[in-house]
Structure formats: structure tokens, C-alpha cells
Design an enzyme around this catalytic site. Structure first.
Site, PDB file in Angstrom:
ATOM      1  CB  CYS A  25     -42.408 -35.755  44.605  1.00 56.10           C
ATOM      2  SG  CYS A  25     -40.633 -35.693  44.321  1.00 56.10           S
ATOM      3  CG  HIS A 562     -41.111 -29.130  40.824  1.00 56.15           C
ATOM      4  ND1 HIS A 562     -41.290 -28.532  42.043  1.00 56.15           N
ATOM      5  CD2 HIS A 562     -41.176 -30.469  41.038  1.00 56.15           C
ATOM      6  CE1 HIS A 562     -41.455 -29.474  42.965  1.00 56.15           C
ATOM      7  NE2 HIS A 562     -41.395 -30.653  42.375  1.00 56.15           N
TER       8      HIS A 562
END
Length: 622
Positions: A25, A562
Site C-alpha cells: 500500500c 494518507h
């Protein structure tokens, strides 16, 4: 960072033949492993290019960092020849690779239902505590404050009204979150919850009395007698209703089409759910729910302080399993029927346990001279535990050395015994830590503070004493602590990349961020769905999944933005990006957008973490 060398070290530590599949990720490698015990954990822990590891949901995750994780992953795949997978595919592989634990699945369901409700329950609970202070006798004299100062009666009554609302209409709140969790329309879930607390029904708190006295009104359904009972203060029956409603709705959506589906699915779902609820599911689950609450109450009333001590000793062990996520359902039931239960005994025990874990972590701080990485983690996670969030302390520090964790267990057991001796119970939910007294009736504060003080002193001194002769020698060397992204740091200032409520990074429910593995920083609970550049600089990371951005400012500071937690699993759904890697941006430029509803419906939180991932800030302390 030399991506090839880092990838080789990871492959050697994990074992090439020990890997099932791999993905990545924005910040970490995600691996499905055959046998975690075969991993050389020391090698990974002491690799200066890695920021930490953890194992969760069948995935072994290695935190590399934004920008670098792509290169390391590419090299890792070449070296190991491992099967590449998307994060969604990896999740399926992880589920297939291991046996499912039905108990943990249940805990996860309860967590998904109750975590969104915690703000409302905490707000109502703390208002209830304030009302208790205003109306309780013996706190500030023989009479209550309301009796001594009648002019505040109206204030107390309004506060009591506000405090009672979340609990009186709890089925509506649970109807929303539970129906959403089971894949149904949350508005229909709210309607189903309203159905269970209609004023025409016998109030849920009076059902037992109405049945005992033979005064329960009933409906006659073709000869079948159905009780007109309400479900105020109930939990399990409402969850059962939401499950039935969501599955009926999905069934009708599948078999009805077009305008017929739009017109009749809501009505058919509600009417069938209503009949099933009042005839079968509601009465059965009411018995089960009351049985669980009565059993816990019996444990405390029968064994008294011994029951407190036993529960307190094992509380942190329960947290490790994740079973504590089911406690809000029980605590809510205890608080909803406070006249019968006396209050919530789980809360003060949790507070004692959390403080013990935090105290043991602070002791590790003093035992880790020369290891700045451990000291930074211990100080931040210890403070977090003192305020009620123990996962960073337990998983990041105490379980790593083992003895602090077990010392904290014993300390929590002793302090919970004291809680039991003073018969401390909370009148609301709240922060289960040193400031937890705000949820405790004032006449029980003395017992609470004595127990909390014992918990801290015993855990801290015992860990410090034992650790002086048993603390393992650090292999990591002297590493500088990561710096906090803050406007007050000399020479470093950025704007918020998204509008919303600022929260501590340590409060983010993801160990990668809360423990400081990605660096220190802040987080924001967004109030809208637009991401802006927080400073002038260059986009160094722009993922295809559009859920994260890496930015290197003109001052050389590397920042990660994020969006949401585990949102990489959405694979771009609900996100839109307007920038590419290598693009220069000015402060205030729009980087992208995200749909909060899409993220929430997928079961993810929208908390946006903004850690500083480099130590090269201009003006940063050495």
C-alpha cells in the site's frame, strides 16, 4: 535507500519459501506468510531502513515508508518470485490461508457497530455524570447542589434530558450502524429502530414488571397473542433486527427490478422485519441480552472485590485477543438498566488496567537509555495508555519485552481488587484512564484515585526494579527520534491539507501511525472531501489508488498525506486525483478529492494521517 539491498534483507529474514503472496500500500509491504514463527524478527526489528512490523488479519506487514515501498516491493518480487496481488486479492488470500475464527468475526461485527456510536454514548454518559454531580446527595454536603441552589434546577433538568437521549433512543442509533454493517440501508435501519421504541409500546424498562403483574397489552394476530413490548435500553434484539432487515432488503433488491424494486423493497423489508421481530426475534434476544447482563452482575455481586480482581488481571490479555471490542455492548446494557445493575463495573477495571500498562511502558523509557527509538515510542505510547489507548503501549513496547506486560497484569489485578472494595462503578462511558474519574460518581472518587495510584506505582516500580537485571541489551543503537509535524517546530510550518478536526496522531486507530512508525505528526477528521497541498513542493508519491500522496517541500521535508485507514483496499473507488508523480505544486493547489460516504459504507474510517517521514527539516533539532 538502496531498494534492492533492503528487499534482499527482507527476503532473507522472512524466507523465500515462506511467502504465499505479496502486495503493498502507500507505506508498507503486505505479505501472506506460511509460518510467522520462521521469520527472523530480530533482523527486521534492527534494520535501520525499516520502521517496524506487525501481524494483523492474516497479513504480515512491514513498514517501509512512502515512495520507497514501491521500489522495495518491485525488487522483492524479482528476488522471491512471489505471487503479486492487489491489496483486495491479498485480503482474500489471507482469509483462505488460515482458519476463520467465528468468535473474532463476531467481535469484529460488534466493533463495527459500536465504534461509530462511541462519541454519542460518551457525550451522553459524561452529561449523565455531570447531572449526578448536580443532583447527588452527600457530594458537597448533606443536600445535593440542586437542593442547596434551587435556581439551578432548570439547568440540571436540561442536562438530564440531553444525557438520557442517546440511551433512550439507543435502538435507533444501533439500527443505523448495524444495518449499515450488514449491508442494508441505514435509514431503513433507523426506521426499524424507531419502531422498537414507539411511545405506544410498553417502555422497555417496564416490560418485566408488566409481565409479572399480568398487565402487558397484546395484539391478536389471527389467534396469536403478541406482546406490545418496547426495546428501550436493549442491544442484541436491535442487532438481530438490523441483520434481518438488511438481508431482506438485499433479497428484494435481487429479485425485484426497476420501479417495483424502488417502490416496494423498503415497505416489504420493514413489514416483514416488524412481524418477525415482535413475534420471535425480539422476545428471544431480549432473554439472551438480559441473561448476559444478569450473569455479569451476578459475578460482581456474588464474588464482590474478588470478581473485580480476577477480571482486572485478565483485562489486558482480553484486549490482545480483541474481545474487548464487544464490551461496549455489555457496558451499554449495564448503563441502560443502571437502577438494577448499579452502574458499569467494566469501565473502572479497564481504567486500572490501562494505567498499569502505561506505567510499565514509562518504566521501559527509563530502562532504555541510549536507544532513542524505544524511548520515543515508550514515551508517546505510555502517555496514550494513561489516557485510555493501550494498543501502542502493549504491542509496541510491553509485549516486545514480555515482563512489563505481565507485571502490568498483576498490578491491574491488585488495583481492581481495590476498585471492588470501594464498589466503584461508572455512571457513564468515558476515557478509561487517569481522567476516567469524570465518568465516576463523585462519592466514589476516593476509591477510584486510590486504585489508579496503586496501579501506576506498582506497575512502574516493579517493572523498573525487575528490568534493571532482566532488560535485554538493545541491538538497535542510538537512533534519533522522529520529529513532530507541527507549526511550532522551528523552521517548519505547513497548512492543513484538508478541513476538519485536528486530533493527535497517537489517537489514530492504526498502529502504523499511532506508534510513530511512519514518523511523528498529526491527523485530521475531515469535514469535507478535498485535499490541498499543505506547502510548496514536489509530489513524490501519487498512488494509482489515489488514497495517499507523498510531498517533498521546498525545504526538503517529506510529508505523507494518507486519506482514511486501510482505504488502499478500495482500489481508487471514491477517490479522484489531479496530480502526478514529479509534479510541482504550490501551497493551496488541489491534489484530489474523496467521497466520505463511499469510504464509510465500505467500513473504513476517513481519518487522514499526516506524518513527517523524513528527518531533514530545516531548523530541526539534532
Amino acid at each position: 535507500m538502496d531498494h534492492n539491498k533492503v528487499a534482499k534483507r527482507i527476503a532473507d529474514a522472512v524466507g523465500k519459501d515462506n511467502i504465499v503472496a505479496a502486495a503493498h500500500c502507500a507505506t508498507r509491504l503486505r505479505l501472506v506468510i506460511k509460518d510467522v514463527k520462521k521469520i527472523n524478527q530480530d533482523a527486521l526489528d534492527n534494520d535501520s531502513d525499516l520502521k517496524g512490523t506487525f501481524n494483523a488479519n492474516g497479513q504480515y506487514q512491514i513498514i517501509v515508508g512512502p515512495g520507497d515501498v514501491n521500489g522495495v516491493y518491485d525488487e522483492f518480487v524479482k528476488i522471491t518470485g512471489v505471487e503479486q496481488a492487489s491489496t483486495a486479492d491479498l485480503k482474500k488470500i489471507a482469509a483462505q490461508s488460515g482458519k476463520r475464527n467465528p468468535l473474532m468475526d463476531l467481535v469484529k461485527v460488534l466493533s463495527d457497530i459500536f465504534v461509530p456510536l462511541i462519541p454519542a454514548l460518551v457525550a451522553g454518559g459524561l452529561l449523565m455524570a455531570l447531572n449526578n454531580i448536580l443532583t447527588g446527595e452527600g457530594m458537597f454536603g448533606a443536600k445535593s447542589l440542586v437542593e442547596m441552589f434551587p435556581q439551578i434546577t432548570g439547568l440540571a433538568e436540561m442536562i438530564n434530558l440531553m444525557a438520557s437521549a442517546p440511551f433512550a433512543f439507543l435502538p435507533i442509533l444501533i439500527g443505523i450502524t448495524a444495518t449499515r454493517r450488514f449491508g442494508g440501508n441505514e435509514i431503513l435501519g433507523a426506521a426499524a429502530g424507531m419502531m422498537l421504541v414507539m411511545p405506544s409500546l410498553v417502555n422497555g424498562y417496564n416490560v418485566a414488571e408488566a409481565v409479572a403483574t399480568g398487565k402487558m397489552p397484546t395484539w391478536d394476530l389471527f389467534g396469536l397473542s403478541v406482546a406490545q413490548a418496547g426495546y428501550q435500553g436493549q442491544v442484541l434484539p436491535v442487532i438481530g433486527v438490523a441483520f434481518i432487515l438488511a438481508n431482506l432488503e438485499k433479497f428484494f433488491h435481487k429479485h425485484l427490478k426497476g420501479a417495483i424494486d424502488f417502490t416496494f423493497t423498503p415497505m416489504l423489508s420493514i413489514i416483514l422485519t416488524g412481524f418477525i421481530t415482535f413475534i420471535v426475534v425480539g422476545p428471544v434476544l431480549r432473554i439472551v441480552s438480559n441473561g448476559i447482563t444478569d450473569s455479569l452482575t451476578w459475578l460482581v455481586t456474588t464474588f464482590g472485590f474478588i470478581g473485580y480482581g480476577v477480571f482486572g488481571t485478565f483485562y489486558s490479555a482480553i484486549v490482545i485477543t480483541g474481545l474487548h471490542q464487544s464490551f461496549p455492548a455489555i457496558e451499554t446494557q449495564l448503563l441502560a438498566d443502571v437502577a438494577k445493575t448499579g452502574g458499569d463495573f467494566i469501565f473502572p477495571i479497564a481504567a486500572a488496567s490501562n494505567v498499569a500498562q502505561g506505567a510499565a511502558t514509562f518504566a521501559i523509557y527509563f530502562l532504555s537509555k541510549g536507544d532513542e527509538k524505544v524511548r520515543a515510542l515508550a514515551s508517546s505510547s505510555g502517555a496514550s495508555a494513561m489516557l485510555g489507548i493501550t494498543e501502542p503501549a502493549m504491542f509496541g513496547v510491553n509485549l516486545k519485552y514480555k515482563f512489563p506486560f505481565f507485571i502490568a497484569l498483576g498490578s491491574a489485578g491488585i488495583s481492581s481488587l481495590v476498585m471492588g472494595l470501594f464498589q466503584v462503578m461508572s455512571s457513564s462511558l468515558g476515557p478509561a484512564g487517569i481522567i476516567g474519574f469524570i465518568a465516576i460518581p463523585a462519592n466514589k472518587w476516593v476509591g477510584f484515585f486510590i486504585a489508579i495510584a496503586l496501579s501506576f506505582v506498582i506497575a512502574f516500580t516493579a517493572t523498573l526494579a525487575y528490568g534493571r537485571s532482566h532488560m535485554p541489551v538493545s541491538k538497535s543503537g542510538n537512533r534519533p527520534a522522529n520529529l513532530v509535524v507541527t507549526e511550532h517546530e522551528a523552521g517548519f510550518e505547513v497548512d492543513a491539507p484538508v478541513s476538519g478536526h485536528l486530533i493527535q496522531l497517537s489517537d489514530v486507530p492504526d498502529n502504523v501511525f499511532s506508534t510513530g512508525m511512519m514518523g511523528k505528526g498529526v491527523a485530521i477528521e475531515p469535514s469535507d472531501g478535498t485535499i490541498y497541498a499543505p506547502a510548496d513542493g514536489e509530489i513524490t508519491v501519487a498512488y494509482q489508488t489515489k488514497h495517499a500522496y507523498g510531498l517533498t517541500t521546498d525545504d526538503g521535508v517529506e510529508i505523507l498525506i494518507h486519506i482514511g485507514l486501510d482505504t488502499v483496499n478500495l482500489e481508487g473507488q471514491g477517490f479522484e486525483s489531479f496530480v502526478t508523480q514529479g509534479q510541482k505544486v504550490k501551497k493551496g493547489d488541489k491534489l484530489g478529492t474523496f467521497d466520505t460516504n463511499t469510504i464509510k459504507k465500505a467500513g473504513h474510517q476517513i481519518i487522514t494521517a499526516i506524518p513527517k517521514t523524513s528527518d531533514s527539516a530545516v531548523g530541526a533539532p539534532a
